[in-house]
Scaffold this active site. Sequence first.
Site, short mmCIF file in Angstrom:
data_model
loop_
_atom_site.label_atom_id
_atom_site.label_comp_id
_atom_site.label_asym_id
_atom_site.label_seq_id
_atom_site.Cartn_x
_atom_site.Cartn_y
_atom_site.Cartn_z
N ASP A 1 -15.32 -3.62 -1.70
CA ASP A 1 -14.94 -3.36 -0.32
C ASP A 1 -16.21 -3.09 0.47
OD1 ASP A 1 -12.36 -3.42 -1.38
OD2 ASP A 1 -12.34 -1.25 -1.69
N ASP B 1 0.86 -1.18 0.00
CA ASP B 1 0.00 0.00 0.00
C ASP B 1 0.89 1.23 0.00
OD1 ASP B 1 -2.03 -1.80 0.17
OD2 ASP B 1 -2.72 -1.20 2.17
#
Length: 255
Positions: free
Chosen positions: A129, A8
């Site tokens: 998500d 990330d």
Amino acid sequence: MEIIPAIDLLNGTCVRLNQGNYERVTQFNKDPVAQALSWQKQGASRLHLVDLDGARSGKPVNDSSIKKIASALEIPVQIGGGIRSVERAEALIDLGLDKIILGTLAIDKPQSIKSLAKKHPERIIVGIDSKKGKVATQGWLNESNVLATELAKYFNDSDIASIITTDIETDGTLKGPNLKAMRSIANVSKKPVIASGGVGSMSDLLSLLSLEALGVTGVIVGRALYDGRVDLKEAKKALGENKLQDFPQGLNSFA
């Protein structure tokens, strides 16, 4: 089942968030290219890359790091985060990214994803998500009223490569994956499903094997790898991904 290490990117560094909270950041490596090469050397068959700055702002922020990572690796790279237009997705394909993950666009313009996937078959991944069964968008900052299962079903007749399902409440917590939520997606999806969120141990990974028959073909692992709670090579063997390789370094509407 494929084990996919995650990187990330935030402000050009390699970090992990807790439950998607930008105020709860842990930095693991200031050099994301070195980290990517490390996962490759340890036997990763692909890399999961997320532009957290892009996810939050909707603008490309980490393209320099993204380009360096993609060009340095021999293994394929899939990327998500802030990719909210067809043009941006195609630009990343042109940069050499293997697969493009689209989340917010799947809610805002779902038909455009089907068209994009038809043009680039097996290159587009839909990122779902969710929190308590509802899809979140805009870098998890906004919650929609769309059920994650309904979004998954919408893309059954498309040319997307797969679906990545992330449970926001377990992501980055190391407390174990939400098997119930992942099972609900796998039960309705005709596309391969990649699990994400909550993995904190080898036993957590092994628990996902119960979903393999439903079409869960991979799992994204982040913090557990960085913390040393999971060893990549051991995990690959345990989950049946035994062909280790040493690579050189170098919607609002569903109508």
